[in-house]
Structure formats: C-alpha cells, structure tokens
Design a protein around this motif. Structure first.
Motif, mmCIF file in Angstrom:
data_model
loop_
_atom_site.group_PDB
_atom_site.id
_atom_site.type_symbol
_atom_site.label_atom_id
_atom_site.label_comp_id
_atom_site.label_asym_id
_atom_site.label_seq_id
_atom_site.Cartn_x
_atom_site.Cartn_y
_atom_site.Cartn_z
ATOM 1 N N ILE A 115 -6.795 -2.036 -1.389
ATOM 2 C CA ILE A 115 -5.432 -1.891 -1.916
ATOM 3 C C ILE A 115 -5.322 -0.542 -2.609
ATOM 4 O O ILE A 115 -6.070 -0.257 -3.535
ATOM 5 C CB ILE A 115 -5.099 -3.004 -2.934
ATOM 6 C CG1 ILE A 115 -5.189 -4.389 -2.280
ATOM 7 C CG2 ILE A 115 -3.712 -2.802 -3.534
ATOM 8 C CD1 ILE A 115 -5.044 -5.541 -3.267
ATOM 9 N N HIS A 116 -4.419 0.295 -2.140
ATOM 10 C CA HIS A 116 -4.149 1.555 -2.810
ATOM 11 C C HIS A 116 -3.015 1.313 -3.801
ATOM 12 O O HIS A 116 -1.900 0.968 -3.392
ATOM 13 C CB HIS A 116 -3.784 2.641 -1.801
ATOM 14 C CG HIS A 116 -4.893 2.948 -0.839
ATOM 15 N ND1 HIS A 116 -6.021 3.647 -1.207
ATOM 16 C CD2 HIS A 116 -5.062 2.616 0.473
ATOM 17 C CE1 HIS A 116 -6.831 3.745 -0.172
ATOM 18 N NE2 HIS A 116 -6.280 3.131 0.857
ATOM 19 N N PRO A 122 -0.451 2.576 -5.709
ATOM 20 C CA PRO A 122 0.980 2.833 -5.527
ATOM 21 C C PRO A 122 1.561 2.216 -4.258
ATOM 22 O O PRO A 122 2.757 1.928 -4.203
ATOM 23 C CB PRO A 122 1.045 4.366 -5.455
ATOM 24 C CG PRO A 122 -0.199 4.842 -6.145
ATOM 25 C CD PRO A 122 -1.226 3.814 -5.823
ATOM 26 N N ALA A 123 0.726 1.996 -3.228
ATOM 27 C CA ALA A 123 1.224 1.495 -1.942
ATOM 28 C C ALA A 123 1.689 0.050 -2.012
ATOM 29 O O ALA A 123 2.380 -0.419 -1.108
ATOM 30 C CB ALA A 123 0.129 1.646 -0.879
ATOM 31 N N ILE A 124 1.310 -0.667 -3.061
ATOM 32 C CA ILE A 124 1.668 -2.077 -3.170
ATOM 33 C C ILE A 124 3.131 -2.254 -3.576
ATOM 34 O O ILE A 124 3.743 -3.291 -3.367
ATOM 35 C CB ILE A 124 0.736 -2.798 -4.171
ATOM 36 C CG1 ILE A 124 0.545 -4.270 -3.783
ATOM 37 C CG2 ILE A 124 1.269 -2.715 -5.588
ATOM 38 C CD1 ILE A 124 -0.410 -4.469 -2.654
ATOM 39 N N TYR A 125 3.712 -1.198 -4.174
ATOM 40 C CA TYR A 125 5.073 -1.303 -4.686
ATOM 41 C C TYR A 125 6.105 -1.341 -3.566
ATOM 42 O O TYR A 125 5.946 -0.697 -2.529
ATOM 43 C CB TYR A 125 5.387 -0.130 -5.616
ATOM 44 C CG TYR A 125 4.666 -0.201 -6.943
ATOM 45 C CD1 TYR A 125 5.008 -1.158 -7.879
ATOM 46 C CD2 TYR A 125 3.646 0.693 -7.255
ATOM 47 C CE1 TYR A 125 4.352 -1.239 -9.099
ATOM 48 C CE2 TYR A 125 2.978 0.622 -8.466
ATOM 49 C CZ TYR A 125 3.335 -0.347 -9.383
ATOM 50 O OH TYR A 125 2.684 -0.418 -10.578
ATOM 51 N N SER A 126 7.186 -2.094 -3.788
ATOM 52 C CA SER A 126 8.291 -2.193 -2.842
ATOM 53 C C SER A 126 9.609 -2.076 -3.592
ATOM 54 O O SER A 126 9.706 -2.436 -4.773
ATOM 55 C CB SER A 126 8.237 -3.529 -2.097
ATOM 56 O OG SER A 126 9.410 -3.730 -1.327
ATOM 57 N N SER A 142 6.775 -6.678 -4.153
ATOM 58 C CA SER A 142 5.529 -6.088 -4.647
ATOM 59 C C SER A 142 4.526 -7.175 -5.011
ATOM 60 O O SER A 142 3.343 -7.100 -4.635
ATOM 61 C CB SER A 142 5.814 -5.199 -5.863
ATOM 62 O OG SER A 142 6.715 -4.179 -5.554
ATOM 63 N N ASN A 175 3.202 -8.748 -1.838
ATOM 64 C CA ASN A 175 2.187 -7.910 -1.188
ATOM 65 C C ASN A 175 0.819 -8.116 -1.821
ATOM 66 O O ASN A 175 -0.207 -8.216 -1.133
ATOM 67 C CB ASN A 175 2.578 -6.436 -1.280
ATOM 68 C CG ASN A 175 3.789 -6.091 -0.441
ATOM 69 O OD1 ASN A 175 4.127 -6.817 0.503
ATOM 70 N ND2 ASN A 175 4.452 -4.991 -0.778
ATOM 71 N N SER A 197 -2.616 2.695 -11.969
ATOM 72 C CA SER A 197 -1.243 2.837 -11.497
ATOM 73 C C SER A 197 -0.654 1.491 -11.085
ATOM 74 O O SER A 197 0.558 1.293 -11.127
ATOM 75 C CB SER A 197 -1.174 3.814 -10.313
ATOM 76 O OG SER A 197 -1.852 3.287 -9.193
ATOM 77 N N SER A 235 5.767 10.248 -11.947
ATOM 78 C CA SER A 235 5.853 9.226 -10.915
ATOM 79 C C SER A 235 6.431 7.931 -11.466
ATOM 80 O O SER A 235 7.251 7.270 -10.844
ATOM 81 C CB SER A 235 4.467 8.967 -10.311
ATOM 82 O OG SER A 235 4.510 7.926 -9.382
ATOM 83 N N GLN A 285 9.946 6.060 -10.404
ATOM 84 C CA GLN A 285 9.964 4.668 -9.974
ATOM 85 C C GLN A 285 10.961 3.850 -10.794
ATOM 86 O O GLN A 285 11.694 3.023 -10.263
ATOM 87 C CB GLN A 285 8.547 4.059 -10.132
ATOM 88 C CG GLN A 285 8.449 2.600 -9.723
ATOM 89 C CD GLN A 285 8.646 2.392 -8.236
ATOM 90 O OE1 GLN A 285 8.202 3.217 -7.436
ATOM 91 N NE2 GLN A 285 9.336 1.352 -7.861
#
Length: 345
Positions: free
Chosen positions: A106-107, A109-113, A119, A122, A155, A337, A341
């Motif tokens: 799991i990266h 920031p990539a989990i955010y939607s 999110s 995910n 993050s 960042s 967001q």
C-alpha cells in the motif's frame, strides 16, 4: 539425551535462516550488529511465524520501519519477501508472482479517493486480501504468514490532532479497526497470520494510537553510514550487485579512497551539532552520476567501464545536503499536499 530428530530440525532451521540472511546481506547494507541488527530481527520473526515456531499464541501485528529517506526500508522489505516467499526461483517474473501471493503493498497517498467512504473501503479491501492470502497459504501447508507493507505510513495515518479535515481521522480510525480486527487470527495463527509493516521518514508524525503495543508495537530504526569505512562498504556492495564486476575497474583500496572523499564532502554541509551521515541512496546517486560520466567519456576503443576518475568526478559534482535541510523540505512538501487535499474536500 537430546532427540536427534529435534536436533536435525534445529540444524535445518539454522541453516535456512543463515542462507536467507547471507543472501540478503549481499545486497543490503546496515551499520548495526548483534541485538540491534534489524535484518536479523525481521528474518527471525517472520520465519518463526511462517513456520509456526513463534514462542507464543499471539504474534506481533505491526512493525514500523523508520529512518532517513534512502536508508533502505522498502529495499529490505522486498529482499526479505523475495527470500521467504520465492526461495530458489531465479526467474524474476515468477518470483514476483509468488511474492504477490503473500504480500500486499500500500502506497500511503494512493489509498485516498475523492469519493466519501471509498478511501476506507480501499484500505479495508487490502487488509481482507492479505487475510485471505495468509489463510490460503496455511491451508495449503506453504506457511502461515502474509504481509502488508504500507509505504509512507505518516501520510496515511498522520496525528489526528494535527490534521485539518475529516478524511485523515477516518482513515486512521479504519486502520485502527483493521489492526484490532486481526485478533481472531492471532489467537490461532495456525490458520494464518498477517503482519503490517509501515515505513516512515517522520516517526513523530504518525498518530500515537497506532504506536501502542498490540498495534505497531515494534519500531526498527534504519541508519545512515557515519564513517568513511561504512561508506566504502556500501560502494563495494553497490558496485558488485548494481554495476557488476565486468563493468568497472575500481578496486577495494579505491573504494576506501572514494568513501573518504564522500565523507569529507558531506561533512562540509553538515551542521556543527549533527553527525555526518550519508545514505545508501545518496551513494547510489553518486554511482549513477559516475556511470553517466563514463558513458560521455568512452575510450577510443569503444570500451566503457566505470573507473576511479569517473567516481571522483561524480563526488566533486554531487549536490550534498544536510539531513536537517532534506527533512525540512520533505515536511514542507507534505504540508502543501495536505492543504491541497483538504481544499478538494
């Protein structure tokens, strides 16, 4: 009298662990040894859980790997997973496929939607996937362990007291629920067990609730090289495993010389109260610069090999920075960042 079968089993386990650690040490550098050896701790822990020999009924659920950027946190995780889950498989694609059956990455920031609740979903799905991996492996007799690796944990789960919106607290809440939800697996880890490993450059920015025992209960520090001798060892390993003996003419004494040069250059930008530190990633960056210099200065015969002059050029032209400066820049980028967001919401 010792049971010969038990002794034989112990010998095989010791041999397996030694082989695993030796293979990883060829490609990974760390300054510590003995009880502080992060590699040894992680390999012994993961192997004990995977083989069902952990001394207890409730293995750890989470580990945090922390240290300066470029100290090898993600690199070590990849090496351990490859050795444990794809042992003896030479083909890279096949090895990666085996690792992907036992580790979810799991990266942060990539989990955010942008969609409400997505999110958390995910994150929830990633945890469910890892649990299925562990159960499937246990039923097939291939081991009991599955891993979740969260890159940039700070993050994904920042301190809720320092956040502005409601997204981060929801994500932290979901992560806490998922971590606590492993209880049914831990009570009988013969059915499989999942360990969550989070990496971060900013340990203090992670929500305190995650760092208590029972969640991310163990924290392993990754350190930088702090002497010319340590730097030269990293250079030797990098030349051997990233460059190859047929592509350079740099000997051991020259590695020591370059290590002294790098240390001296880093010391110039190090604050008076700071320890002079150089990360493996910075050394790799210097070698990449040296390789480019070698390409641009190929001999008339057409032979292109990395040599000591290329390395000297790279060191002299590398942009060294104080670690305090690097951390501050990274923190400012993260703040920007976070604001962006929050504005989207």
């Amino acid at each position: 009298m010792e049971d010969p079968t038990f002794a034989s089993t112990n010998d095989k386990k010791a041999e397996r662990l030694t082989d695993c650690i030796t293979n990883i040490e060829k490609k990974f550098w760390q300054p510590s040894s003995g009880e502080e050896n992060v590699l040894h701790k992680m390999v012994h822990l993961f192997d004990a859980i995977n083989t069902g020999s952990y001394p207890g009924m409730t293995p750890p659920r989470g580990i945090i790997l922390y240290g300066e950027p470029g100290t090898g946190k993600t690199h070590l995780m990849n090496l351990i997973a490859r050795e444990m889950f794809a042992e003896g498989i030479e083909d890279k694609k096949k090895a990666d496929a085996e690792v992907n059956k036992r580790m979810v990455v799991i990266h942060g920031p990539a989990i955010y939607s942008q969609y409400y609740g997505k999110s958390e979903e995910n994150l929830r799905l990633a945890f469910m996937q890892a649990e299925r991996m562990a159960t499937k492996a246990a039923k097939a007799g291939k081991g009991r362990l599955a891993l979740i690796y969260i890159d940039e944990l700070d993050s994904l789960a920042p301190n809720r007291a320092e956040t502005r919106g409601d997204l981060e607290p929801r994500i932290v809440g979901e992560l806490l629920t998922r971590m606590d939800g492993f209880k049914h697996k831990s009570e009988n880890y013969a059915e499989g067990h999942v360990i969550v490993i989070g990496s971060t450059n900013r340990l203090s920015k992670i929500d305190p609730a995650l760092r208590r025992p029972g969640r991310f209960g163990s924290e392993f520090e990754f350190k930088s090289a702090t002497s010319p001798e340590e730097i030269s060892k990293i250079i030797e390993k990098t030349l051997k495993h990233r460059v190859g003996k047929d592509h350079h003419t740099i000997g051991e004494s020259e590695c020591i010389s370059v290590g002294e040069m790098i240390f001296a250059e880093q010391k110039k930008v190090t604050e008076e109260k700071e320890v002079t530190e150089v990360t493996p990633a910075e050394i790799l960056g210097i070698i990449h610069k040296a390789q480019m210099h070698a390409l641009m200065n190929t001999s008339e015969s057409g032979e292109c090999k990395l040599n000591i002059e290329n390395m000297k050029y790279a060191v002299e032209n590398f942009e060294f920075k104080s670690k305090e400066e690097s951390s501050e820049i990274k923190y400012q980028i993260q703040i920007i960042s976070d604001i962006q967001q929050s504005d989207k919401e």
